[in-house]
Design an enzyme around this catalytic site. Structure first.
Site, short mmCIF file in Angstrom:
data_model
loop_
_atom_site.label_atom_id
_atom_site.label_comp_id
_atom_site.label_asym_id
_atom_site.label_seq_id
_atom_site.Cartn_x
_atom_site.Cartn_y
_atom_site.Cartn_z
N PRO A 2 -21.68 -11.22 52.01
CG PRO A 2 -23.18 -10.38 53.58
CD PRO A 2 -22.32 -11.58 53.28
CD GLU A 3 -18.73 -8.97 46.93
OE1 GLU A 3 -17.62 -8.42 46.99
OE2 GLU A 3 -18.92 -10.08 46.39
CE LYS A 51 -15.91 -9.38 51.71
NZ LYS A 51 -16.09 -10.66 51.02
CG ASN A 167 -16.61 -15.64 44.71
OD1 ASN A 167 -15.41 -15.68 44.49
ND2 ASN A 167 -17.43 -16.58 44.33
NE ARG A 252 -15.72 -17.90 49.56
CZ ARG A 252 -15.57 -18.74 50.56
NH1 ARG A 252 -15.42 -20.03 50.30
NH2 ARG A 252 -15.55 -18.33 51.82
#
Length: 266
Positions: A2-3, A51, A167, A252
């Site tokens: 999650p961003e 985060k 990402n 990533r």
């Protein structure tokens, strides 16, 4: 993973539904806190930090912070009593009940209970938070430029440089900026503008559950390049490229348009 905007909304939900209320039952379904009981504790606030989510609770005259991190699959849900949980019970890691609501943390990657005055031990390493009151663009730029040879995609994902970009946003931010994700940070003249665009993306999406960087909320139309490998670029029709980036074990996926984001600028 999650961003920052997703974490912001989760923390805001917990703050709105629990703050100012006393806990009638707690259930920590992780080995290190399995016997902990904060029933009767007063929830003071819930704050996002990058985060990370910090829920502060006063219990028996002591100040505690429940530190949680969603990692890849975590989510917080706040439900009415008696309502069926949206995920299986075995995925629950934390249950916080008040007289009004039940908050359940599912598949949380981190669950820690620590004295509130020790919070810096878990979030003190983070850079300025794009959605936080401490946002400091000059400091974020200083941290990014301290490693001028580092690839920009990798540097922007590093939460010790600035907190909140994951990402997806890094891929989209590089595209709208016309920057290849492998360009060295030190070569970029438009880095301040990139940070402002990144902040704008997060600010816009923190108010809606469906994330979009294109402004189009329709399925498959929400992103410019993220997870659109082998699909045509929306601008020029060139197939979107994908590769891996980052240190071994923490790679990533990166996405870019070879034409709109040349690795070597003309």
């Amino acid at each position: 993973m999650p961003e920052g905007d997703t974490v912001f909304r989760a923390a805001r939900l917990l703050d709105r539904e629990l703050s100012g209320r006393r806990l009638t039952r707690t259930d920590f379904r992780v080995p290190q806190h399995a016997t902990t009981d904060l029933s009767g504790g007063l929830v003071l606030t819930t704050l996002p930090r990058g985060k990370h989510i910090l829920t502060r609770i006063e219990h028996d005259g002591l100040a505690w912070t429940l530190h949680t991190h969603l990692k890849m699959e975590g989510a917080w849900r706040v439900l009415d009593h008696g309502r069926r949980w949206p995920r299986p019970a075995h995925q629950a890691r934390v249950v916080l009940e008040s007289e009004a609501k039940v908050a359940v943390g599912f598949s949380l990657g981190v669950v820690e209970l620590l004295p509130t005055d020790a919070e810096l031990g878990v979030v003190g390493h983070l850079g300025p938070d794009l959605l936080g009151p401490d946002w400091d663009e000059p400091e974020a730029l200083r941290r990014l430029l301290s490693q001028p040879d580092r690839e920009v995609g990798d540097a922007l994902r590093d939460q010790t440089n600035l907190a909140g970009l994951g990402n997806m946003y890094v891929a989209e931010l590089c595209f709208v900026s016309g920057v290849h994700p492998r360009r060295p940070v030190g070569e970029l003249t438009g880095l301040p503008r990139m940070l402002r665009r990144g902040k704008q993306m997060l600010e816009l999406n923190k108010e809606r559950a469906v994330q979009s960087t294109t402004g189009d909320l329709r399925e498959r139309e929400r992103m410019w390049v993220y997870r659109r490998d082998r699909s045509p670029c929306r601008r020029c029709g060139t197939p979107v490229a994908v590769d891996m980036q980052g240190p071994a074990g923490r790679e990533r996926a990166i996405y870019w348009c070879p034409r709109c984001q040349p690795e070597t600028p003309a």
